[in-house]
Design a protein around this motif. Structure first.
Motif, PDB file in Angstrom:
ATOM      1  N   ASN A  78     -10.742 -22.821 -47.299  1.00 23.16           N
ATOM      2  CA  ASN A  78     -11.211 -23.935 -46.480  1.00 23.16           C
ATOM      3  C   ASN A  78     -12.726 -24.047 -46.460  1.00 23.16           C
ATOM      4  O   ASN A  78     -13.280 -25.128 -46.294  1.00 23.16           O
ATOM      5  N   SER A  79     -13.402 -22.904 -46.604  1.00 20.18           N
ATOM      6  CA  SER A  79     -14.863 -22.882 -46.625  1.00 20.18           C
ATOM      7  C   SER A  79     -15.319 -22.150 -47.873  1.00 20.18           C
ATOM      8  O   SER A  79     -14.971 -20.994 -48.083  1.00 20.18           O
ATOM      9  N   LYS A  80     -16.106 -22.788 -48.693  1.00 18.85           N
ATOM     10  CA  LYS A  80     -16.555 -22.185 -49.945  1.00 18.85           C
ATOM     11  C   LYS A  80     -17.768 -21.273 -49.740  1.00 18.85           C
ATOM     12  O   LYS A  80     -18.259 -20.674 -50.679  1.00 18.85           O
ATOM     13  N   PHE A 126     -12.048 -15.062 -56.291  1.00 15.43           N
ATOM     14  CA  PHE A 126     -10.839 -15.468 -55.567  1.00 15.43           C
ATOM     15  C   PHE A 126     -10.846 -16.978 -55.334  1.00 15.43           C
ATOM     16  O   PHE A 126      -9.831 -17.658 -55.545  1.00 15.43           O
ATOM     17  N   ILE A 127     -11.987 -17.507 -54.910  1.00 13.53           N
ATOM     18  CA  ILE A 127     -12.105 -18.960 -54.692  1.00 13.53           C
ATOM     19  C   ILE A 127     -11.797 -19.714 -55.981  1.00 13.53           C
ATOM     20  O   ILE A 127     -11.057 -20.699 -55.992  1.00 13.53           O
ATOM     21  N   TYR A 128     -12.343 -19.205 -57.082  1.00 10.47           N
ATOM     22  CA  TYR A 128     -12.132 -19.846 -58.388  1.00 10.47           C
ATOM     23  C   TYR A 128     -10.650 -19.806 -58.781  1.00 10.47           C
ATOM     24  O   TYR A 128     -10.109 -20.776 -59.313  1.00 10.47           O
ATOM     25  N   SER A 129      -9.985 -18.669 -58.471  1.00 11.24           N
ATOM     26  CA  SER A 129      -8.571 -18.540 -58.853  1.00 11.24           C
ATOM     27  C   SER A 129      -7.673 -19.478 -58.080  1.00 11.24           C
ATOM     28  O   SER A 129      -6.565 -19.788 -58.510  1.00 11.24           O
ATOM     29  N   VAL A 145     -19.136 -17.953 -48.838  1.00  9.49           N
ATOM     30  CA  VAL A 145     -18.715 -16.561 -48.651  1.00  9.49           C
ATOM     31  C   VAL A 145     -19.437 -15.944 -47.459  1.00  9.49           C
ATOM     32  O   VAL A 145     -18.835 -15.211 -46.656  1.00  9.49           O
ATOM     33  N   THR A 146     -20.717 -16.247 -47.320  1.00 11.93           N
ATOM     34  CA  THR A 146     -21.518 -15.687 -46.219  1.00 11.93           C
ATOM     35  C   THR A 146     -20.966 -16.117 -44.864  1.00 11.93           C
ATOM     36  O   THR A 146     -20.845 -15.305 -43.937  1.00 11.93           O
ATOM     37  N   LYS A 147     -20.609 -17.388 -44.746  1.00 16.81           N
ATOM     38  CA  LYS A 147     -20.065 -17.878 -43.472  1.00 16.81           C
ATOM     39  C   LYS A 147     -18.748 -17.198 -43.133  1.00 16.81           C
ATOM     40  O   LYS A 147     -18.527 -16.777 -41.987  1.00 16.81           O
ATOM     41  N   VAL A 148     -17.872 -17.077 -44.115  1.00 16.00           N
ATOM     42  CA  VAL A 148     -16.590 -16.406 -43.885  1.00 16.00           C
ATOM     43  C   VAL A 148     -16.818 -14.957 -43.469  1.00 16.00           C
ATOM     44  O   VAL A 148     -16.177 -14.447 -42.543  1.00 16.00           O
ATOM     45  N   ALA A 149     -17.754 -14.287 -44.127  1.00 14.91           N
ATOM     46  CA  ALA A 149     -18.055 -12.888 -43.812  1.00 14.91           C
ATOM     47  C   ALA A 149     -18.513 -12.737 -42.370  1.00 14.91           C
ATOM     48  O   ALA A 149     -17.998 -11.886 -41.620  1.00 14.91           O
ATOM     49  N   PHE A 150     -19.463 -13.572 -41.950  1.00 17.38           N
ATOM     50  CA  PHE A 150     -19.994 -13.454 -40.585  1.00 17.38           C
ATOM     51  C   PHE A 150     -18.981 -13.901 -39.541  1.00 17.38           C
ATOM     52  O   PHE A 150     -18.919 -13.341 -38.445  1.00 17.38           O
ATOM     53  N   LYS A 174      -8.691 -14.641 -46.941  1.00 23.21           N
ATOM     54  CA  LYS A 174      -8.049 -15.378 -48.040  1.00 23.21           C
ATOM     55  C   LYS A 174      -7.796 -16.834 -47.642  1.00 23.21           C
ATOM     56  O   LYS A 174      -7.937 -17.754 -48.455  1.00 23.21           O
ATOM     57  N   VAL A 175      -7.418 -17.030 -46.381  1.00 24.57           N
ATOM     58  CA  VAL A 175      -7.184 -18.387 -45.875  1.00 24.57           C
ATOM     59  C   VAL A 175      -8.517 -19.110 -45.699  1.00 24.57           C
ATOM     60  O   VAL A 175      -8.697 -20.257 -46.136  1.00 24.57           O
TER      61      VAL A 175
END
Length: 285
Positions: free
Chosen positions: A246-248, A280-283, A250-255, A241-242
């Motif tokens: 900071n990073s849009k 979630f990013i949009y919200s 999704v793939t990078k956050v996942a890995f 969630k954090v």
């Protein structure tokens, strides 16, 4: 009026001859559901039994977090909701009891006994305390009774089981509360945080606290109220969630959080938040 689906039941206790009963409910969710709006139960206390997973309650301005095997009593006429949180993945039972003696006897008990049970429960309202295995058995027996045809025998059984449930709850509420997590849980939390960037295996967590894997699984579920894998994923999703703000990507956050694919990450994220990562990013924008 009774409400019954494969995931959730709500029973009108008055229809089963429980004179000071308001309702009994149970849900077992495999993914999060929309949160509970602010509401109150006029003249009735509510006991919430969180069996698996996690649930949040906002009572007035205070936020309570229930994990598996936790119990919370909500005072009568108190405005409460799940706050900004959804109804979480997991299993929860609840029962609502009317306070006013003019409604009749509680579970056919003498008035003195009824008032003792209710007053003792009220004294423990807005506290979280631990449940016990026997409560789960009683609650499941109640669910089975509500699935049977209404009869004199079923009404006797419902009142008897409710009496057992309230007695056990009173006894558990009087046990000394734990003030802080165990040292083992603190050690595990630190280890998980340090290794969020990769897959964390159950057997390595067991080694961290010097337990066999089999014993560790049982101990962890009893202590945390959920299996180790779910616990780790919940921490990862909180971090996600954090990171998603900071990073849009999704793939990078996942890995970065050790998920093998972005699809698995998205499925896990929605299971615990009710949002896809993109929504979630949009919200948050």
């Amino acid at each position: 009026m009774d409400v019954k689906t494969h995931e959730r039941i709500v029973i009108d206790l008055q229809e089963y001859g429980v004179e000071r009963g308001l309702s009994f409910g149970h849900y077992r969710y495999n993914e999060v559901k929309p949160g509970l709006a602010s509401h109150q139960h006029q003249g009735a206390l509510e006991i919430c039994y969180c069996m698996k997973g996690q649930q949040h309650y906002k009572i007035d301005d205070d936020l309570y977090e229930l994990n598996g095997n936790d119990i919370l009593i909500v005072s009568p006429d108190t405005i409460h909701s799940t706050g900004e949180f959804p109804e979480d993945k997991g299993e929860l039972f609840w029962i609502q009891i009317l306070l006013c003696p003019t409604y009749g006897k509680l579970c056919n008990l003498p008035n003195q006994h009824s008032e003792f049970l209710i007053n003792t429960l009220l004294e423990r309202s807005e506290y979280i305390f631990k449940g016990a295995f026997q409560l789960k058995l009683i609650l499941e027996k109640l669910v089975l009774q509500f699935k049977k045809d209404d009869s004199i025998l079923s009404r006797i059984m419902v009142n008897q089981l409710l009496t057992e449930l309230l007695l056990e709850t009173v006894l558990l509420s009087q046990k000394k509360l734990k003030l802080s997590p165990s040292k083992k849980m603190n050690t595990l939390n630190s280890y998980i945080i340090q290794n969020l960037h990769r897959i964390i295996y159950v057997d390595e967590l067991a080694k961290v606290v010097s337990m066999s894997t089999g014993y560790f699984k049982a101990w962890f579920k009893e202590t945390a109220g959920m299996p180790p894998k779910e616990y780790v994923n919940r921490i990862k999703i909180e971090q996600a969630k954090v990171d998603l703000q900071n990073s849009k990507s999704v793939t990078k956050v996942a890995f970065d959080l050790g998920f093998s694919t972005s699809q698995y990450f998205a499925t896990t994220f929605k299971k615990f938040t009710g949002y896809t990562p993109s929504s979630f990013i949009y919200s948050q924008s």
